[in-house]
Design a protein around this motif. Structure first.
Motif, PDB file in Angstrom:
ATOM      1  N   GLY A 225       0.810  -1.223   0.000  1.00 29.36           N
ATOM      2  CA  GLY A 225       0.000   0.000   0.000  1.00 29.36           C
ATOM      3  C   GLY A 225       0.835   1.262   0.000  1.00 29.36           C
ATOM      4  N   GLY A 226       0.175   2.362  -0.293  1.00 29.55           N
ATOM      5  CA  GLY A 226       0.851   3.646  -0.283  1.00 29.55           C
ATOM      6  C   GLY A 226       1.811   3.819  -1.443  1.00 29.55           C
ATOM      7  N   GLU A 227       2.674   4.827  -1.299  1.00 31.41           N
ATOM      8  CA  GLU A 227       3.611   5.139  -2.386  1.00 31.41           C
ATOM      9  C   GLU A 227       4.906   5.708  -1.814  1.00 31.41           C
ATOM     10  OE1 GLU A 227       2.166   6.786  -6.357  1.00 31.41           O
ATOM     11  OE2 GLU A 227       3.108   8.538  -5.442  1.00 31.41           O
ATOM     12  N   VAL A 228       6.019   5.253  -2.340  1.00 34.20           N
ATOM     13  CA  VAL A 228       7.315   5.800  -1.942  1.00 34.20           C
ATOM     14  C   VAL A 228       7.916   6.497  -3.158  1.00 34.20           C
ATOM     15  CG1 VAL A 228       9.642   5.275  -1.108  1.00 34.20           C
ATOM     16  CG2 VAL A 228       7.709   3.936  -0.267  1.00 34.20           C
ATOM     17  N   ARG A 229       8.284   7.757  -2.968  1.00 35.77           N
ATOM     18  CA  ARG A 229       8.967   8.492  -4.049  1.00 35.77           C
ATOM     19  C   ARG A 229      10.340   8.895  -3.564  1.00 35.77           C
ATOM     20  NH1 ARG A 229       6.026  10.848  -8.205  1.00 35.77           N
ATOM     21  NH2 ARG A 229       3.838  10.259  -8.159  1.00 35.77           N
ATOM     22  N   VAL A 230      11.329   8.592  -4.349  1.00 36.75           N
ATOM     23  CA  VAL A 230      12.689   9.014  -4.017  1.00 36.75           C
ATOM     24  C   VAL A 230      13.156   9.923  -5.153  1.00 36.75           C
ATOM     25  CG1 VAL A 230      15.015   8.238  -3.434  1.00 36.75           C
ATOM     26  CG2 VAL A 230      13.068   6.801  -2.871  1.00 36.75           C
ATOM     27  N   PHE A 231      13.579  11.105  -4.815  1.00 34.90           N
ATOM     28  CA  PHE A 231      13.920  12.127  -5.811  1.00 34.90           C
ATOM     29  C   PHE A 231      12.792  12.279  -6.839  1.00 34.90           C
ATOM     30  CE2 PHE A 231      18.188  10.660  -4.400  1.00 34.90           C
ATOM     31  CZ  PHE A 231      18.651  11.871  -3.895  1.00 34.90           C
ATOM     32  N   GLY A 232      11.577  12.144  -6.354  1.00 29.31           N
ATOM     33  CA  GLY A 232      10.403  12.353  -7.205  1.00 29.31           C
ATOM     34  C   GLY A 232       9.985  11.161  -8.038  1.00 29.31           C
ATOM     35  N   VAL A 233      10.715  10.051  -7.922  1.00 30.09           N
ATOM     36  CA  VAL A 233      10.404   8.872  -8.743  1.00 30.09           C
ATOM     37  C   VAL A 233       9.845   7.768  -7.843  1.00 30.09           C
ATOM     38  CG1 VAL A 233      11.408   7.077 -10.204  1.00 30.09           C
ATOM     39  CG2 VAL A 233      12.205   9.427 -10.397  1.00 30.09           C
ATOM     40  N   VAL A 234       8.763   7.139  -8.289  1.00 32.16           N
ATOM     41  CA  VAL A 234       8.151   6.075  -7.489  1.00 32.16           C
ATOM     42  C   VAL A 234       9.053   4.839  -7.490  1.00 32.16           C
ATOM     43  CG1 VAL A 234       6.146   4.552  -7.258  1.00 32.16           C
ATOM     44  CG2 VAL A 234       5.835   6.892  -8.050  1.00 32.16           C
ATOM     45  N   VAL A 235       9.339   4.313  -6.295  1.00 35.93           N
ATOM     46  CA  VAL A 235      10.132   3.077  -6.191  1.00 35.93           C
ATOM     47  C   VAL A 235       9.416   2.073  -5.300  1.00 35.93           C
ATOM     48  CG1 VAL A 235      12.379   4.163  -6.489  1.00 35.93           C
ATOM     49  CG2 VAL A 235      11.443   3.947  -4.206  1.00 35.93           C
ATOM     50  N   PRO A 236       9.609   0.743  -5.487  1.00 38.70           N
ATOM     51  CA  PRO A 236       9.993   0.209  -6.797  1.00 38.70           C
ATOM     52  C   PRO A 236       8.820   0.379  -7.748  1.00 38.70           C
ATOM     53  CG  PRO A 236       9.639  -1.573  -5.212  1.00 38.70           C
ATOM     54  CD  PRO A 236       9.328  -0.283  -4.519  1.00 38.70           C
ATOM     55  N   GLY A 237       8.955  -0.052  -8.955  1.00 32.59           N
ATOM     56  CA  GLY A 237       7.908   0.184  -9.935  1.00 32.59           C
ATOM     57  C   GLY A 237       8.537   0.763 -11.188  1.00 32.59           C
ATOM     58  N   ASN A 238       9.702   1.369 -10.989  1.00 36.01           N
ATOM     59  CA  ASN A 238      10.458   1.843 -12.156  1.00 36.01           C
ATOM     60  C   ASN A 238      11.686   0.958 -12.290  1.00 36.01           C
ATOM     61  OD1 ASN A 238       9.284   4.540 -13.147  1.00 36.01           O
ATOM     62  ND2 ASN A 238       9.164   4.599 -10.928  1.00 36.01           N
ATOM     63  N   GLU A 239      11.433  -0.345 -12.420  1.00 36.13           N
ATOM     64  CA  GLU A 239      12.539  -1.295 -12.469  1.00 36.13           C
ATOM     65  C   GLU A 239      13.429  -1.004 -13.676  1.00 36.13           C
ATOM     66  OE1 GLU A 239      12.887  -2.963  -9.951  1.00 36.13           O
ATOM     67  OE2 GLU A 239      10.898  -3.060  -9.118  1.00 36.13           O
ATOM     68  N   GLY A 240      14.616  -1.512 -13.593  1.00 30.80           N
ATOM     69  CA  GLY A 240      15.554  -1.342 -14.704  1.00 30.80           C
ATOM     70  C   GLY A 240      16.325  -0.052 -14.564  1.00 30.80           C
ATOM     71  N   GLY A 241      16.571   0.580 -15.687  1.00 35.63           N
ATOM     72  CA  GLY A 241      17.452   1.735 -15.752  1.00 35.63           C
ATOM     73  C   GLY A 241      17.104   2.858 -14.788  1.00 35.63           C
ATOM     74  N   GLU A 242      15.799   3.188 -14.704  1.00 35.24           N
ATOM     75  CA  GLU A 242      15.381   4.327 -13.874  1.00 35.24           C
ATOM     76  C   GLU A 242      15.724   4.090 -12.399  1.00 35.24           C
ATOM     77  OE1 GLU A 242      13.659   8.103 -13.631  1.00 35.24           O
ATOM     78  OE2 GLU A 242      13.964   6.908 -15.429  1.00 35.24           O
ATOM     79  N   LEU A 243      15.394   2.900 -11.915  1.00 38.58           N
ATOM     80  CA  LEU A 243      15.651   2.583 -10.507  1.00 38.58           C
ATOM     81  C   LEU A 243      17.155   2.560 -10.233  1.00 38.58           C
ATOM     82  CD1 LEU A 243      14.391   1.840  -7.806  1.00 38.58           C
ATOM     83  CD2 LEU A 243      14.441  -0.546  -8.493  1.00 38.58           C
ATOM     84  N   GLU A 244      17.924   2.025 -11.167  1.00 36.83           N
ATOM     85  CA  GLU A 244      19.385   1.985 -10.979  1.00 36.83           C
ATOM     86  C   GLU A 244      19.962   3.395 -10.924  1.00 36.83           C
ATOM     87  OE1 GLU A 244      21.252  -0.678 -13.748  1.00 36.83           O
ATOM     88  OE2 GLU A 244      20.052  -2.357 -13.006  1.00 36.83           O
ATOM     89  N   LYS A 245      19.408   4.287 -11.744  1.00 38.65           N
ATOM     90  CA  LYS A 245      19.874   5.684 -11.726  1.00 38.65           C
ATOM     91  C   LYS A 245      19.583   6.319 -10.375  1.00 38.65           C
ATOM     92  CE  LYS A 245      19.370   6.881 -16.526  1.00 38.65           C
ATOM     93  NZ  LYS A 245      18.345   7.365 -17.438  1.00 38.65           N
ATOM     94  N   ILE A 246      18.387   6.046  -9.868  1.00 40.06           N
ATOM     95  CA  ILE A 246      18.000   6.602  -8.562  1.00 40.06           C
ATOM     96  C   ILE A 246      18.935   6.062  -7.471  1.00 40.06           C
ATOM     97  CG2 ILE A 246      16.174   6.467  -6.784  1.00 40.06           C
ATOM     98  CD1 ILE A 246      15.563   8.480  -8.917  1.00 40.06           C
ATOM     99  N   ARG A 247      19.221   4.772  -7.562  1.00 43.07           N
ATOM    100  CA  ARG A 247      20.064   4.164  -6.528  1.00 43.07           C
ATOM    101  C   ARG A 247      21.474   4.736  -6.518  1.00 43.07           C
ATOM    102  NH1 ARG A 247      17.842  -1.919  -7.256  1.00 43.07           N
ATOM    103  NH2 ARG A 247      16.164  -1.821  -5.732  1.00 43.07           N
TER     104      ARG A 247
END
Lengths: 263, 255
Positions: free
Chosen positions: B62-84
């Protein structure tokens, strides 16, 4: 009834594991394709390290087993065929037994026993102590960093080692037969074997060893990484890896049988 | 306007090994750039799971986690790796270093992987970095042979080598002697003030601890996890003055 229930349960469990390993395989192949060439300065040394570990360091034991196989099976078979006057069967028999079946399968089992069990323990421990999460936290894809080098390394090693195993077994077999008065020169011996080899044997052998290499590495990595694990689960994961890899290799081996019958 | 560094909206944090088992419910939390949060609570109250959820390492219910404005997880692949790559994470204990690799290799790994460099190319930068952390003499030692305090420091070096914008540290001072504790506190304060090595901008810090007393002088904002609930308490004065008996438990070891 309980026995049938248990059997059904095991079969369903096997199907589910196969499905998961299949999914893991697709993810790994996807990663291999999409990240091909990415961070090559890091991944290439890891691949070389895996080839060294599962190939170069296993070479002595593969040659030793090849010699043993040659002494025990090939030498005796050749002499027996001479005794019953059926030397024309020598080529087809050796190609079927050594080149098509025993060579690839024995190499896969040796690599599994010698390196695979250590690899699954290493990966399982990394998973259990959180090193895999540490990789993810650094933005490093664990499949790319841990699985891809093993997939490439194990596959290259099994394909190459099979060639050494087959050659050593055939040479050692000739040596035994020669020492017991086998009436054929080395050149003629290899010519007879070469005549029995069909051109299709080469791609099929490559395909089979590729399949063994990929299966071995993927099952090892699946059991080491794919599921959350505690340190005490690592031993169990290793046992499961050995059993599943052996069954998978035998299954794939059986799939090649109809093709060989057609040749 | 810059989005919050971390934004959690009605999130249920789950147990890392049992993704269906809720640990903390109703987490509503906004971390702005340059803030330093101390997340405290008893052992086993879910602080580590919360940190790992904030780093996008764990799923949540439930709910939503945004890190630097991007929802995680859910943006698997390149986007999540960039955020990390913009997040530095220091795990509890020995920091989950790769025990068979040397300290140098551990710290160099993120640089080499993301920049596609060989070890020799990053040697100068990594050695300079290690010297800053007092680890230069241990560079060639396998990480598994380091004592806990030095391993934790090496894990900090590894987390910072990519110059992240957000640093998450799990139990930074637990089990450290006075000298190491002093070093950590002073280094964290330097990061907060804007360390020249890290662009001179104040770094956003989130520190999880079961003993908040040691971090009272570092943290600007305090939050508590207790009994599966989440509570943002406020600044140091509100935290110290809070009459909540659960909080008093954390701050005072005498009756």
């Amino acid at each position: 009834m309980r026995g049938f229930g248990g059997l059904g349960h095991r079969i369903l469990g096997g199907v589910e594991t196969s499905r998961r390993i299949g999914a893991f395989t697709l993810i790994t192949l996807g990663t291999l394709a999409t990240k091909f060439g990415t961070s090559s300065r890091v991944i290439r040394p890891l691949v070389q390290q895996e080839i060294l570990r599962s190939g170069v360091k296993v070479l002595p034991i593969v040659c030793f087993l090849g010699m043993a196989l040659g002494l025990v099976i090939v030498g005796q078979t050749v002499l027996l065929l001479v005794q019953v006057g059926q030397t024309q069967l020598m080529g087809p028999l050796l190609v079927t037994v050594v080149v098509r079946e025993l060579g690839p399968l024995t190499v896969a089992m040796v690599v599994l026993a010698r390196v695979g069990t250590a690899a699954v323990t290493e990966l399982g421990t990394a998973r259990a102590v959180g090193e895999v999460e540490a990789l993810e936290a650094m933005g490093i894809d664990p499949i790319h960093y841990l699985v891809v080098p093993r997939l490439i390394g194990f596959t290259v090693s099994i394909v190459s080692l099979t060639v050494y195993m087959v050659m050593t077994a055939l040479l050692a077999g000739y040596l035994v037969a020669f020492l017991q008065g086998f009436p054929m020169g080395l050149g003629e011996y290899f010519r007879v074997i070469a005549d029995a080899v069909s051109w299709v044997d080469f791609p099929l052998l490559a395909l089979k060893t590729l399949a063994f290499g990929m299966l071995t590495s993927l099952i090892i990595c699946y059991h080491g990484l794919a599921e959350a694990m505690r340190l005490e689960d690592v031993g169990h994961a290793t046992t499961k890896t050995v059993a599943h890899t052996m069954v998978a290799c035998l299954f794939v081996d059986a799939l090649f049988l109809p093709v060989y019958f057609l040749i | 306007m810059e989005p919050p560094v971390i934004e959690m909206l009605d999130v249920t944090v789950v147990h890392p090994r049992s993704p269906r088992l809720p640990l903390i419910t109703g987490v509503n939390w906004k971390v702005a750039e340059g803030e330093c949060w101390v997340v405290t609570g008893l052992q086993g109250s879910g602080k580590t799971a919360l940190l790992e959820t904030a780093a996008g390492l764990h799923p949540y219910l439930g709910g939503e986690v945004r890190v630097f404005g991007v929802v995680v997880p859910g943006n698997e692949g390149g986007e999540l790796e960039k955020i990390r790559r913009r997040i530095g994470m220091v795990f509890d204990g020995a920091g989950r270093l790769f025990s068979s690799r040397t300290v140098f290799e551990n710290v160099a790994l993120p640089l080499c992987y993301h920049g596609n460099h060989g070890l020799d190319e990053v040697a100068d930068e990594v050695m300079e970095f290690l010297a800053r952390f007092g680890l230069a003499a241990m560079a060639d030692q396998p990480a598994g042979r380091l004592g806990r305090a030095w391993a934790h420091r090496a894990a900090l070096a590894r987390a910072l080598i990519l110059r992240p914008g957000l640093l998450l540290v799990d139990n930074p001072l637990t089990g450290l002697d006075a000298s190491h504790s002093r070093w950590w506190r002073s280094f964290l304060l330097e990061l907060l003030a804007g360390h020249p090595k890290f662009g001179g901008k104040p770094m956003t810090l989130i520190l999880a601890t079961d003993d908040p007393r040691a971090l009272l002088g570092v943290g600007g904002r305090f939050a508590v996890t207790h009994g599966g609930r989440w509570r943002c308490v406020g600044g140091r004065s509100e935290f110290e003055g809070c009459e909540d008996p659960d909080l008093r438990d954390l701050l005072h070891d005498s009756d």
